[in-house]
Scaffold this motif. Sequence first.
Motif, PDB file in Angstrom:
ATOM      1  N   GLU A   1      28.963  39.329  42.708  1.00  0.00           N
ATOM      2  CA  GLU A   1      28.686  37.571  42.761  1.00  0.00           C
ATOM      3  C   GLU A   1      28.838  37.007  44.576  1.00  0.00           C
TER       4      GLU A   1
ATOM      5  N   GLY B   1      34.956  36.653  38.512  1.00  0.00           N
ATOM      6  CA  GLY B   1      34.281  34.710  38.247  1.00  0.00           C
ATOM      7  C   GLY B   1      33.270  35.230  37.307  1.00  0.00           C
ATOM      8  N   ASP B   2      32.157  35.197  37.297  1.00  0.00           N
ATOM      9  CA  ASP B   2      30.812  35.196  36.164  1.00  0.00           C
ATOM     10  C   ASP B   2      30.308  36.103  35.854  1.00  0.00           C
ATOM     11  N   THR B   3      30.585  37.717  35.901  1.00  0.00           N
ATOM     12  CA  THR B   3      30.168  38.726  36.630  1.00  0.00           C
ATOM     13  C   THR B   3      31.399  39.499  35.035  1.00  0.00           C
TER      14      THR B   3
END
Length: 628
Positions: A99, A45-47
């Motif tokens: 997340e 994801g955004d990690t």
Amino acid sequence: MKNQKLIVKIVMFPLFALLILSFAVWGIGDIFRPQGHNQSIAAVGDTLIDQRSFSQELSREIATMSQRFGTQLTPEQARAFGIPQQVLNRMISRALLDEAANELGLMITEEQMRSQILDNPTFQGPTGDFDRNRFAQALQFSGMSEAQFLAILSGDTKRQQLTQAVTEAAVAPQSITERLFAYREERRIADYLIIPNDSLGEPGEPDEAAVQETYESASGSFMTPDYKEITLVHLRVADAMQGIAVSEEVLLEEFEARRDELSQPERRDVVQAVLPDEAAAQALVDRLVEGADFAAAAEAATGRAPVSLGFIPQSALPAELGGPVFELEPGRPSAPIQSPLGWHVAVVNEVEEGQEAELEDLRGRLSEEIAQAQAIDLVIEQANRYDEAIAGGIAIEDAAATLGIEARRIDAIDSQGRNTAGNLVERLPALDEFLELLRTTAIGDTSLLTETLDGDYFILRVDGEIPAELRPLEEVRDDVVSLWKARELGRMGQEKAEAVADRLRNGEDFAAVAEAEGLPLQRTETITRFETDPARTPAPALSQQLFEVAAGEVTLVPMPGSQIVARLVEVQGAEAEGQDARLEQLSDQLAGSIRDDIFQQFLASLESELDVTVNQRLIDETLTGAAY
């Protein structure tokens, strides 16, 4: 200082015990990730999982495994054990949960964090209240600031809360637990006899057709090994030692420097009791002076038996104890002696006199040790020069020639280090390390210059291979005939066992049949289907087979070199004693397995929802750097 370190360790061990489960799953969080430019090993994801974090965690894991195996794992070994993938999976799992926790808006308040720390027994003093000094010592020992610790604890707590919310309701259905319990703990008893195949007489000699058929049907048993053709350069400490002569001056200098180490100091067999205060110690001394037995008196005073330190030199004791103990007469108790650990009362049982080192007694040993140390230095220097030579890309034998080092050509060597005659190739490096490198080096490749545990260095190049091939029949004829005879005896044994079983099925008494065959009738212990103890069952296969038949039925179990004929005598349920506790334990195990399954499914669902990408090339590059 020693006491302070001891207190810190006592504080930290429960702390790690508190956090170890979560750290084992999640690892350490973003607080330790260096800032700045860094490539990503994976994205969840955004990690982002950056290269430095992965490298640090991978290095820790490799170090742990290396310590467990007692040797530094190579990148190839780490990959073979699946360590990089395990570390990556752990970090991806942690990122998936982070997340999900962020999406759900999970929060840990300062009050919750404060409560966890204040209520943690690890950080409490003797009164049960929070001890700021203990907390500070724990952080100092682990190299963390308070903010770092809180950040780790906060992230870990959120992940735990999310996991518990998903898995906490999992229980093992009682009906399944009871059925599995009955299956696992059902017990059976059988009578049996063993028919040795070689008790049935000689099978005769095979004709040529039988020999040929056996040879062809078991061709895999008569293959030559796969051989490799290699070039080996081996820098040996033993070879370097041959050219070293230790002078009398060097020998005397080494002896004088190590005289104390080489001498045998006086040692004493010491037993002691540790008491809480001087008054209690003096009371014990008074009882001993009156003639009381030390062991009984010490146990009465302390609640535990005195501690025997065995034969120890004075240097092995704390300074407060060493002087008084080594002035004691054997059999007489010491006066109370105070140390940081408490008040001691010691008794010396026996004195072993010291012995001064003499050069003539140690001349051979010291000369060899000095020569070996000098040889190791020479080999290290030689290895460095050789490594520089091959760094330019020249062939390993050419580099060896420039330094006057032998490059051996070994025309055929198998995976066990043996030649075509079946003998171990002479003058190989440390065998385990050499064979591992031989196995992992591909045809045409050159290995790294590798140091062995005994200080040697070696490098090898695999020049070619000799594939396995079927040995000629005439070369292995004796082995083929032996195999035919073993098979024939097995067939005869099976026929005999079938005949005995038929007699039992027709109603004959088992004891009478065994007596007529001249074989002892035996009985198993009460066994489960998983029994392997040879004192309880003649074979694990019989344990399993007995659970495939009904009471009174006969079963056959072929074994290497023999046949077992058995009749099931009795079927029993689970043992009554302790049954409730075992049933509860099984229920807990099943519930744990169900929670694990739910957790894995939850992670899989998160992974399907989030975009997870992995940079395998960067992982491979990181592995080489992290292993050292």
